[in-house]
Every structure is written in structure tokens, then in C-alpha cells.
Scaffold this active site. Structure first.
Site, PDB file in Angstrom:
ATOM      1  N   LYS A  78       0.856  -1.179   0.000  1.00 13.76           N
ATOM      2  CA  LYS A  78       0.000   0.000   0.000  1.00 13.76           C
ATOM      3  C   LYS A  78       0.897   1.236   0.000  1.00 13.76           C
ATOM      4  O   LYS A  78       1.892   1.296   0.713  1.00 13.76           O
ATOM      5  CB  LYS A  78      -0.913   0.032   1.219  1.00 13.76           C
ATOM      6  CG  LYS A  78      -1.926   1.164   1.214  1.00 13.76           C
ATOM      7  CD  LYS A  78      -2.909   1.079   0.050  1.00 13.76           C
ATOM      8  CE  LYS A  78      -3.859  -0.064   0.188  1.00 13.76           C
ATOM      9  NZ  LYS A  78      -4.975  -0.028  -0.800  1.00 13.76           N
ATOM     10  N   GLY A 179     -18.770   2.696  -4.616  1.00 17.90           N
ATOM     11  CA  GLY A 179     -20.078   2.694  -3.977  1.00 17.90           C
ATOM     12  C   GLY A 179     -21.193   3.106  -4.921  1.00 17.90           C
ATOM     13  O   GLY A 179     -22.276   2.507  -4.923  1.00 17.90           O
TER      14      GLY A 179
END
Length: 339
Positions: A78, A179
């Protein structure tokens, strides 16, 4: 710092500063056991440097688990770029970050994540080839949403006895790229949507397009629904917040949804089925990894189609062993990573 690296079993932690652009970046590489590390690049404000480092290390571990459980020959990493209140030249900032990535000589391939875009990846690509999800490569968000949607159906089947989402009340927290794409698919499947986001414009758009019901950000956890679907920046479920839930299952796109495994045990004790994000939210990683290696869309969607069966496998193990799916997923991932 080293104690945190040891607790997450991270291989390496890299820090980079470029005063000319204001770049301050962290790269955590959790594992290279299965292959080179893939990881999203976050561009968010942090309270302090330690918070950014902790976020990078925990999310890198999450990526390793996700890659292993998805059957990808990759490690996990990450990248975090600390966002300042004012940036003079965003393109130059990401180009400088690309130079940082290039010094790692292929040990890391970066992709879009919270706060970054395909245009930012284009800027990184000016300095390194070790980047995916550029404008030419395509946005992984629709594929991430596709995987979560398939996982939602598997979760509904396991908890509610049917994979048919028509008429189900889904409380969706977070209307970012993933989303919103997921909301579109849920609406097409006939689900009743209750939506929440810190951006009121995104909520209004979902109400207009999907006949969704708006829910206040501080009320979405306690809103009665069939499935609670967190799609923002995690973690959202703690020992306190999980007691507010009024749902049958939790299944969403957010990374690191739980503050810890004891929260997963709380969900289990309350009879709330939890779909581990390391399984259900692997669609974006599958897309960026396979497209980066030249795989056709057909091969990518075929790989995405395996998410429900993997999730069903985790649910079956959890039921047979009388423990939370989150703990089962972790054991399965670590078995693949460490033997």
C-alpha cells in the site's frame, strides 16, 4: 515503527520526501512470497505521520490476504501520499511519486485508491512503468463493484436463503466511485437503497437516479435493513458501533472494515453474517493485476466470477468450525502465504 512492522509481518517500509513538490510518501510492502507486490496509492490527509504509516502497513497486509484468497500470484502493498491543505502542482507531485516507485525496481506496482484517479496514475506513468489503472488501462471501480455485487448475492443466499436481491433493503454507506457503481447495480436488481455519504451532492444524485432513500451519516449504522454495505474509508465497525447495527449481514467494498477480529466475533454472536472484505472486495485488484499483465476482459470477468464461490467456501468453514468468517479468511490467507 518496527514493532508495528513485526505485528503486521511486513517485509519493508519505505519513506520518501521531495521538498520541491511537497511530496511526503509512505510505501509498505507486506509480502512478496507469491509474487511482486500490488497496492493502491492513497492521497488523503492524516493527523500525523504515524497514522499514515500505520494505515499503510495494515492495508498492505489486507492486500496480501486479498491477493492470496483471489488466487493471484501477487504480494500485497500500500502506498500513502500525505495530502497537504494546498498543493501547488498535483501533476508534478504524482510524477515525483512515480520516480520513487521506479527506485523499487518492480517490487511494487501501484494503482488508484482513495483520493487518487486514473489521471494521477497517468502522471506516475511518466516516471515509471510500474503502475496500473491509468486512463488507457481503465478505472477498476466498475470491476470492484461487480465483484462486491456478486458477493452480496452470495451473502444474501447464505444468510437470507436466496440470492435474489429484489426488495431487499440495503443500507449503503459511501458513494464514491465503487459505492456509486454498486448502487447502480443494486438498483437494477430491484434492491431498496438507503444511502449515506459525507458529500450531499452524491446522495442527491443517488436519490434521483436510483430512487434511493437518504440517510444521515450518523444514522446509517442504526438504520434497519437486510444488509449493511460499507463502501467508504474503513474501519467503520468497532466494539461500540457494531452494537448499533440492525441488519442480518454486513457486506461491502470498504477495506479493513473492522477495527479488529474481536469485532468479527461480536458480529457472529449477534447473528450478523460478515462477508470478509479480503474476499468480497477483490474485484478491483483482480482487474488491475490481470489487465496490467495483458489479460483480456473475458479472462478478468471469468476470474471475478469466482468471488461468490470463495465467499461461500469461507461461510461454510465458518459455520462448520463455529467461528467468524473473518477469522476463517485470515487463516486461509496465511496458510497460502506462509504454509
Amino acid at each position: 515503527m518496527f514493532a508495528l512492522m513485526q505485528s503486521t509481518r511486513a517485509h519493508a517500509l519505505h519513506l520518501w520526501s521531495d521538498p520541491s513538490t511537497g511530496l511526503r510518501a509512505v510505501v509498505a510492502i507486506h509480502s512478496e512470497q507469491l509474487g511482486p507486490a500490488f497496492g493502491g496509492c492513497r492521497y488523503l490527509p492524516y493527523a500525523d505521520d504515524e497514522s499514515a504509516i500505520s494505515d499503510a502497513l495494515h492495508l498492505a497486509r489486507n492486500m496480501s490476504y486479498k491477493a492470496a484468497l483471489a488466487g493471484l500470484p501477487l504480494g500485497g502493498a500500500k502506498a500513502v501520499i500525505l495530502r497537504s491543505p494546498h498543493v501547488e502542482n498535483r501533476a508534478a507531485l504524482f510524477e515525483a511519486f512515480g520516480r520513487f516507485v521506479d527506485t523499487l525496481q518492480g517490487r511494487l506496482v501501484v494503482a488508484v485508491d482513495s483520493g487518487t484517479s486514473t489521471v494521477d496514475m497517468d502522471c506516475i506513468a511518466r516516471s515509471t512503468v510500474h503502475v496500473s489503472s491509468t486512463t488507457a488501462g481503465g478505472d477498476p471501480a466498475p470491476y470492484a463493484a461487480m465483484g462486491v455485487f456478486a458477493g452480496l448475492r452470495a451473502t444474501a443466499q447464505a444468510r437470507l436463503g436466496s440470492s435474489n436481491l429484489e426488495g431487499l433493503r440495503v443500507a449503503l454507506q459511501g458513494l464514491g466511485n465503487v459505492g456509486f457503481a454498486l448502487a447502480e447495480q443494486l438498483h437494477a436488481a430491484g434492491a431498496e437503497l438507503l444511502v449515506s455519504d459525507l458529500d450531499p451532492g452524491r446522495v442527491r444524485l443517488a436519490v434521483e437516479r436510483f430512487n434511493a432513500w437518504p440517510v444521515a451519516h450518523d444514522a446509517v449504522l442504526s438504520t434497519p435493513c437486510d444488509i449493511f454495505t460499507p463502501c467508504g474509508v474503513g474501519p467503520v465497525l468497532s466494539a461500540h458501533s457494531v452494537m448499533q447495527l440492525r441488519c442480518a449481514a454486513v457486506a461491502g467494498a470498504a477495506n479493513q472494515q473492522l477495527t479488529g477480529l474481536p469485532v468479527a466475533d461480536q458480529l457472529e454472536s449477534r447473528g450478523i453474517l460478515y462477508a470478509p472484505d479480503t474476499v468480497i472486495n477483490s474485484g478491483g485488484l483482480i482487474y488491475v493485476a490481470l489487465s496490467h499483465h495483458g489479460q483480456a476482459v473475458e479472462a478478468i470477468t471469468e476470474h471475478l466470477a469466482r468471488i461468490p464461490s470463495r465467499l461461500t467456501e469461507v461461510f461454510a468453514h465458518a459455520q462448520a468450525e463455529n467461528r467468524s468468517p473473518a477469522r476463517v479468511a485470515q487463516v486461509l490467507a496465511e496458510r497460502l502465504l506462509y504454509g
